[in-house]
Design a protein around this motif. Structure first.
Motif: not given
Length: 188
Positions: A56, A61, A63, A72-75, A90, A125, A136, A138, A148
């Motif tokens: 990404l 990352f 995942a 999906s989910s991102l930090d 990030l 991605i 995704a 957040l 991720f």
């Protein structure tokens, strides 16, 4: 004589109903079979394990592949949303880089602690050899082992999941292609 006619009528009616039901069932099966879209062949799909690397923004990352999660989910640390733009950074491991992305929608997400409303963004991605756009949520995932999470929507039609495996694919997408489809803006 009348009972003979009634019993013959009932018998012929039962035969007609059974025959009609059989023919309708055959026709329905034929129509449904014709209406089914062709399933993707296994060779067109990539088998991934429970844990994979994703790329990404040119960063790799770890995942978690999660078929139980829709999106999906991102930090996203220090997340602030203003005027429908998500501003976040990030984790330190990824240089604490700051990003601003447009929020495309808000979703109510069920968690183990209850329900919460999260912003949703679009990301490009790379997983395996496939480069694709997906949505995704957040969320600060600093307490989670993986920054991720790849959800069902991102996997659908492209990947098969074998939960007994980990790092089943080598993730590599052409850098030129990766750079051309990114929609992020690093914060100055």
């Amino acid at each position: 004589m009348q009972s003979f006619s009634v019993s013959r009528f009932v018998a012929s009616s039962v035969f007609f109903v059974v025959l009609t039901a059989y023919e309708a069932g055959s026709l329905r099966a034929q129509v449904n079979d014709d209406a089914q879209p062709a399933a993707p062949t296994d060779s067109a799909m990539i088998t991934v394990g429970a844990i994979e690397e994703v790329i990404l923004w040119g960063l790799s990352f770890p995942a978690r592949i999660d078929t139980g999660a829709d999106l999906s989910s991102l930090d996203a640390r220090d997340l602030v949303v203003r005027d429908n733009v998500a501003d976040f950074r990030l984790g330190r491991r990824w240089g604490s880089r700051r990003f601003q992305l447009p929020v495309v929608e808000w979703r109510q997400i069920q968690t183990s602690l209850g329900s919460e409303r999260r912003p949703v963004v679009e990301l490009s991605i790379c997983l395996g050899s496939k480069l694709f756009r997906t949505r995704a949520t957040l969320k600060d995932r600093s307490e989670m082992p993986y920054p991720f999470l790849v959800g069902r929507t991102a996997l659908s039609g492209k990947f098969l999941v074998d939960p007994s495996r980990s790092k089943a694919v080598k993730t590599a997408c052409a850098e030129a292609s990766l750079a051309s489809v990114q929609s992020w803006q690093p914060k100055e």
